[in-house]
Scaffold this active site. Sequence first.
Site, PDB file in Angstrom:
ATOM      1  CB  CYS A 167      -0.864   0.050   1.254  1.00 33.24           C
ATOM      2  SG  CYS A 167      -1.978  -1.352   1.400  1.00 33.24           S
ATOM      3  N   GLY A 222      -0.658   0.691  -4.982  1.00 34.49           N
ATOM      4  CA  GLY A 222      -1.973   0.111  -4.723  1.00 34.49           C
ATOM      5  C   GLY A 222      -3.015   0.716  -5.623  1.00 34.49           C
ATOM      6  CG  ASN A 256       3.095   0.043   3.048  1.00 38.18           C
ATOM      7  OD1 ASN A 256       4.187   0.410   2.667  1.00 38.18           O
ATOM      8  ND2 ASN A 256       2.574  -1.096   2.641  1.00 38.18           N
ATOM      9  N   GLY A 257       1.800  -2.262   5.418  1.00 38.44           N
ATOM     10  CA  GLY A 257       2.482  -3.349   6.130  1.00 38.44           C
ATOM     11  C   GLY A 257       1.464  -4.364   6.613  1.00 38.44           C
ATOM     12  CE1 TYR A 284       6.504  -5.190 -10.427  1.00 34.89           C
ATOM     13  CE2 TYR A 284       5.596  -5.520  -8.230  1.00 34.89           C
ATOM     14  CZ  TYR A 284       5.413  -5.306  -9.582  1.00 34.89           C
ATOM     15  OH  TYR A 284       4.144  -5.206 -10.086  1.00 34.89           O
TER      16      TYR A 284
HETATM   17  P1  AMP Z   1       4.079 -13.953 -12.238  1.00 31.83           P
HETATM   18  O1  AMP Z   1       3.419 -13.712 -13.547  1.00 31.83           O
HETATM   19  O2  AMP Z   1       3.133 -14.451 -11.190  1.00 31.83           O
HETATM   20  O3  AMP Z   1       5.333 -14.777 -12.325  1.00 31.83           O
HETATM   21  O4  AMP Z   1       4.524 -12.519 -11.694  1.00 31.83           O
HETATM   22  C1  AMP Z   1       5.732 -11.935 -12.083  1.00 31.83           C
HETATM   23  C2  AMP Z   1       5.508 -10.562 -12.598  1.00 31.83           C
HETATM   24  O5  AMP Z   1       4.746  -9.800 -11.667  1.00 31.83           O
HETATM   25  C3  AMP Z   1       6.816  -9.854 -12.787  1.00 31.83           C
HETATM   26  O6  AMP Z   1       6.795  -9.256 -14.087  1.00 31.83           O
HETATM   27  C4  AMP Z   1       6.887  -8.820 -11.686  1.00 31.83           C
HETATM   28  O7  AMP Z   1       7.294  -7.577 -12.211  1.00 31.83           O
HETATM   29  C5  AMP Z   1       5.493  -8.729 -11.135  1.00 31.83           C
HETATM   30  N1  AMP Z   1       5.418  -8.888  -9.655  1.00 31.83           N
HETATM   31  C6  AMP Z   1       6.345  -9.359  -8.805  1.00 31.83           C
HETATM   32  N2  AMP Z   1       5.876  -9.375  -7.532  1.00 31.83           N
HETATM   33  C7  AMP Z   1       4.605  -8.908  -7.588  1.00 31.83           C
HETATM   34  C8  AMP Z   1       3.577  -8.667  -6.614  1.00 31.83           C
HETATM   35  N3  AMP Z   1       3.751  -8.955  -5.316  1.00 31.83           N
HETATM   36  N4  AMP Z   1       2.406  -8.159  -7.041  1.00 31.83           N
HETATM   37  C9  AMP Z   1       2.195  -7.882  -8.339  1.00 31.83           C
HETATM   38  N5  AMP Z   1       3.120  -8.091  -9.311  1.00 31.83           N
HETATM   39  C10 AMP Z   1       4.308  -8.592  -8.948  1.00 31.83           C
END
Ligand code: AMP
Length: 464
Positions: A2, A29, A104-105, A245
């Site tokens: 968040c 978010g 946030n957390g 990320y």
């Molecule tokens: P996936 O398709 O499930 O392997 O998600 C990987 C992709 O989602 C990568 O391109 C990341 O940039 C992004 N990503 C990584 N962690 C998260 C997260 N917690 N929430 C949303 N997107 C994420």
Amino acid sequence: MCGVFGAFSPRNFVAEEVYLGLSALQHRGQESAGVAWIDENRRVNVVKGMGLVYEALSQSVLAETPAKSAIGHVRYSTAGGSMLQNAQPICANYAQGPVAIAHNGNLTNFESLRDTLENRGAIFQSTSDTEAILQLLAHQPQRRPFEALMRALAEARGAYSLVVLLEEGLVAARDPWGFRPLSLGRRGDNYYVASESCAFSLLGASFVRDVEPGEVILINERGVTSYRLPLESKKKWLCSFEYVYFARPDSMIEGRSVYRARQEMGRKLAQVETANDVDFVASLPDSGTTAALGFSAESGLPFEAAVVRNRYVGRTFIQPTQKVRELGVRIKLSPSPDLFRNRSAVLVDDSIVRGTTAGLVVAMIRECRAKALHLRISSPPVRFPCFYGIDTPSSVDLAAAKYSLDDIARTVGADSLRYLTREAMIEAIGLPPDSLCTACFDGQYLGGEDASASCGGNCGKIFD
Ligand code: AMP
Ligand code: SF4
């Protein structure tokens, strides 16, 4: 994940500035947004809605709202479901006056706190862990709100970066472990608190410093006063994934530029191994682009913006029909056939979680008749869930927890797959190893809880 934002001004209306600050934190978010302020009748007011900041809130109404201090929140649900009831800030007018909280957390001892509070007669209005902080505060009606808040936070375990609105002033608080970022900004005698420093530039404010782990800051007409929570942690647990990320590349966290850290991750990734006869480096935009630029600089391979993101599709414009679900990531990302045809590429992304994105993008690139495609990930394999405010699935859904790296490469259709090591990621971030959380990569949780433990009610262990 968040985003929180707070503003204080001795003179001006700040509710609109909170709206703008939240829009700069939108990447943290997209499910709901809200703004709270205290009016001249000493009552707390809140507006909140589902969706993006501009969908959930009215800028013109906030611009005319008289408030010398206000707080706001953008939500990506981790604890509690995605519903308006769980949107923040959460507010109350209790015995000692108005209070609003944006968080946030994730509190790891939420369940035990809720049980204790419910046994004392508390009635929870939401399923969000943030409400436990509000209830802990309101259950001390004999104390001034700021003192009650300090005592409430002494009971909380896990991750919290908070902005709180009290009659005594705007409060910013960060847990003693420092999981999530929180920074202080200033423009003249206006003060701002934000999850990330990128929100200050939009307001012409400058970054002053990070709120320290275990620090509580009170901002009012008397200026900024710093207090310490009565808890110490043996090591700090700043989320390394913020650098990988979550955070925006133009933010500074703990004195480290997110952009530089990401670029360095790409450089180190290029040192792991560059496949032979590669023509160029591409990224999955936008999350992999900064690391891909670092990879390109280190390897000497040219960077090509060969995968294009459509910036104009989002939940707002496209309905989640069956057709759209089938299209999946195709609707957002599109490789340029001309750049991939009969050429070999390294494709960089920041992480693989379930493996869905990588699989779909690699398949699209294959359709362009690429000669070879080598997938490079600028973080270590994600093998464990997060209990500290990030929506990481349980291990059964994490590709790297279920499969070997060769199997993942085969499943997503890449000719080769390499990840950054944990050590190289820490070096790239540039902070001491004992100041970072890397639990989703190595299973090393606060207090040594193993991956299967929810940490709920495990406060005793936290000080190990
Ligand atoms: P996936 O398709 O499930 O392997 O998600 C990987 C992709 O989602 C990568 O391109 C990341 O940039 C992004 N990503 C990584 N962690 C998260 C997260 N917690 N929430 C949303 N997107 C994420
Ligand atoms: Fe960040 Fe991973 Fe630690 Fe969660 S477990 S706080 S995502 S490093």
